[in-house]
Design an enzyme around this catalytic site. Structure first.
Site, PDB file in Angstrom:
ATOM      1  N   GLY A  37       8.811   8.395   5.593  1.00 40.98           N
ATOM      2  CA  GLY A  37       7.935   8.817   6.680  1.00 40.98           C
ATOM      3  C   GLY A  37       7.203  10.100   6.392  1.00 40.98           C
ATOM      4  CG  LEU A  44       6.460   3.833   6.703  1.00 39.42           C
ATOM      5  CD1 LEU A  44       5.052   3.686   6.165  1.00 39.42           C
ATOM      6  CD2 LEU A  44       6.506   4.776   7.894  1.00 39.42           C
ATOM      7  CG  ASP A  45       7.536   5.367   3.321  1.00 36.85           C
ATOM      8  OD1 ASP A  45       6.491   5.078   2.711  1.00 36.85           O
ATOM      9  OD2 ASP A  45       7.613   6.309   4.122  1.00 36.85           O
ATOM     10  CB  ALA A  46      11.463  -0.338   3.443  1.00 35.07           C
TER      11      ALA A  46
END
Lengths: 294, 294, 294, 294
Positions: C211, C237-239
């Site tokens: 994040g 997100l960001d995964a």
């Protein structure tokens, strides 16, 4: 590439770099000098090299409210402290944008990197000129709006061409020079004009693989890690005081071409860290070694 | 220190290390040989050194259901493939616990590390003997239950003492030797008995600082990173094929004593990684370089 | 920025990326397919994930003398092998210069780095367009001769603007997208158009500090090392699957500003390594993890 | 394991760790205090956290010729300086061998490493006791001559067992506790007895993968780098101030077992660096972050 502001603004802080024989009371003497004259210390780093019985110090303080006028600080420090303690010292002021000349040959990666950092504002450094012994990199120079001078080197004209180069540097009030994979060896005379002010990037983990073609040598030796080294240039090839080094892991699977590719990323970042430390006035040189305050 | 199990158990898998001139069809030939005889490949790694036009391969397969009897695999492989393709090869079997002799002088850190890994079961390696030219490390040897032999070296008795050492190694069926900061140079004759089976740890980032006192030299040169190198011993001092290297960052603030301290941690881990790769049969040597399959 | 050569030259080699349930004989089957049709293997990498009983393979071979016509290779491979072994596969050809779109917001460091690598010839990648939600980086785009499109994002117009962006990407035959510190979250729909073909750089060592404002969080937590992560973008997100990570040591002496400065160098190099691996077709994705052949 | 010398020898130097609100003149005040009383500064490190307007300092000076008697230094410093500047401070003397208790469960690698460092003289630390909740590691404890106490933990007996453990620690005048892969969570009450004096090693790069089985989580997430973290224990699990971290590169080819193996080497070295910094009195804790003077 000229910054859109006056390059000589009012200095906000003073930076003093000192080294001298170690003895009692040195830190006290310097901090007293600053305190008594109403300076506020922003940073103090010190180091004692017990091996060589040498004391090193970097101190930065705010000039606002400082009693001694800026242009007199050096004189006062010299008279009141430096002579007494046999100190070697240099005084710098923030707000003075340093002026860097870049020397290149044909390889562009460090050049692009430095110009990008300057143009984007990451670095507050002026680049008035790029000097080369080949015309190849005129395009990026122009693209970033920097003057480009090409001096062909024939071996016999070296002395004359270096004289011409020095004239340009002098005229442009260059503070320091960066050799960004410049494939010429500077003469002792040239180097003497910029003592500890010429930064070179060498594409090996010095003292391993000095001289030409280090990636080829690294491949032949079968090392498992390659490196890059940034150092101040002295009269001895690749033997000047080391500022910064870094390494990257390689394996049998890496060809010479792979080493060159991986090495480029190292060279960029190692050179840029050395330049950063230099312009932040974090580096002291003594006995062919550097003290780099973090 | 003897493991509580039979050191020659039924092998579960075979490992073949091969190198030969590169040409078409090598991978196919080897995989076909294994498949046709009902082997299941557990690992296949290959590498082509384009520079030297050399092909390298490591292949491991399950022996359960393999048609060729274990003791005949080498012969069949040689006749059916190796001769045709001009292959240099070695065949190993899992389940054979390797027997390691450790040579030390006075410094204990690598010795403790290796003995701890063996005793705790981290490594499945037998250590039947520790040999030294000083009595200093007898205590840890005894503590871990390993025989300790001290051979004083006077210069004039080297040939004789090495002969005595070789007799011990031979009698104990030693597979490979580790020089854990052993401060003697082995004779060419000694080395010839264990080609690519003597592993040394050198306390510098080779080829930088070969020979004696590398930490002192590193300090003097003012490097910003120090290293350690594990390599097979050859007749040339510190010039054998490199197995593993690693580095750690240092600064002006580190004295020689600090370099020694930081270096110890490097030496331990670099040596242990080299030993691990060696006993896992992951290393091929060619032209004084190693191919280390991961 | 258009390369001075035809972007669709005669392919010299074919690259096949495969994964399938693990079983005996897979390597043999593939190498046989290539050998029988007179191909010469340039590279073979394989990996078995024992945990998931999955087989992965990357194989590259020369097309000169290959019997199957280039445009038929996929069909033949599918019929003769892929269906039998339940293989997921992709086929690529060398000589096809990949077309990359760059998405940015206000931070220029990754942008300069990528454009420099393309222009200097370090990368053989076409960049037909830069897309941003801010006008700030139009200057470097123009300077490097790349079209720049600015789409202001208001929250309510996201769907429409993404549609416009996708039209551009589609029209320009973009192969993959790089988010170079693009401060917008792409919709699930947008991501679905480029599965495993959108590469993001996140300025932390994921999964730590996902994040916004990871450098602030890293400072607050007092970590001694910071990192950067390049990954394929997924709906989460960001995964997405991680391609590459790297780290740099920091200390208490580093302010958030220092972390940002040190992090920039990380971001540049981590992103560039991920792009290199992607265009070299070295990456396989399975179960939200990557296999990156070296 | 008792050192062969008196553990309370004449101190040679004093170490002062200070933090307080930042203001002008702090360095001067401290250095003046030492100079006026005839102390010779051996080391001075300072740090200003501008974010938090906090000043940190570590200063070490020779006690030979120091005017204030050793046992009175704390009192004088407190009265003359600390109260005035609102300083938090701690005073230590060299020559006092610290006494460390080690808590373990079943994993031996960190235990062997620490005991080896102590026994070989690499560390000047006393280890009067090893405490465990399992009998497994009694053998290495005995082998190194250290008392071993096993306290089975059932959940219901935790409070009582911790009381028994604290009694032992108290009786043995333990200075600090190391949790070397101790698989129990200490109660808030236990932790309160040794504030910033319990050092844990966690086998991940915190704050990524706190809690149990971090190597499994790292494998599942597909990270390309794994780490280890040493921190002071607080009431919040794995959330205490970080002392040291380090990482090692991994790849898709590494199974969970490989991560565990690579991680062991990390854990050993990260924990040992933290212990070194702790006993060298180089660590200050403020606001859940550490200042670690190098």
């Amino acid at each position: 590439m000229t910054k859109g502001k006056d390059v000589r603004t009012m200095p906000m802080s003073a930076i003093l770099l000192i080294h001298c024989p170690d003895r009692k009371g040195l830190i006290l003497a310097v901090t007293e000098f600053i305190k008594k004259n109403n300076g506020n210390i922003l940073y103090l780093g010190q180091h004692v090299d017990a091996q060589k019985a040498r004391f090193f110090m970097r101190v930065e303080w705010e000039l606002q409210d400082f009693i001694i006028p800026t242009e007199k600080i050096g004189e006062y420090f010299d008279v009141l402290l430096a002579r007494k303690f046999n100190m070697q010292w240099k005084l710098y002021f923030s707000g003075r944008v340093p002026r860097m000349a870049i020397f290149v040959s044909k390889l562009p990666h460090c050049l692009y990197d430095m110009l990008s950092r300057c143009q984007s504002g990451e670095w507050d450094i002026e680049v008035p000129v790029i000097i080369s012994n080949h015309p190849n990199l005129e395009k990026p120079a122009k693209q970033f709006g920097v003057d480009f001078h090409c001096f062909s080197m024939t071996g016999s004209n070296k002395q004359e061409q270096e004289k011409n180069q020095l004239e340009i540097l002098n005229k442009l009030e260059i503070d320091f020079v960066v050799l960004a994979r410049y494939m010429q060896i500077l003469s002792e005379d040239f180097v003497a004009h910029y003592p500890n002010r010429i930064i070179n990037i060498h594409h090996s983990f010095l003292p391993a693989f000095p001289g030409a073609k280090p990636y080829h040598s690294a491949y032949e030796r079968g090392v498992k890690i390659i490196g890059a080294t940034s150092h101040y240039v002295t009269a001895d090839l690749d033997a000047g005081p080391i500022i910064e080094q870094d390494v990257v892991r390689v394996s049998h699977a890496d060809s010479i071409k792979d080493l060159v590719r991986k090495g480029r990323d190292l060279e960029r970042v190692v050179l840029s860290r050395a330049i950063w430390a230099h312009v932040q006035r974090k580096i002291l040189v003594y006995d062919n070694r550097t003290v780099v305050f973090n």
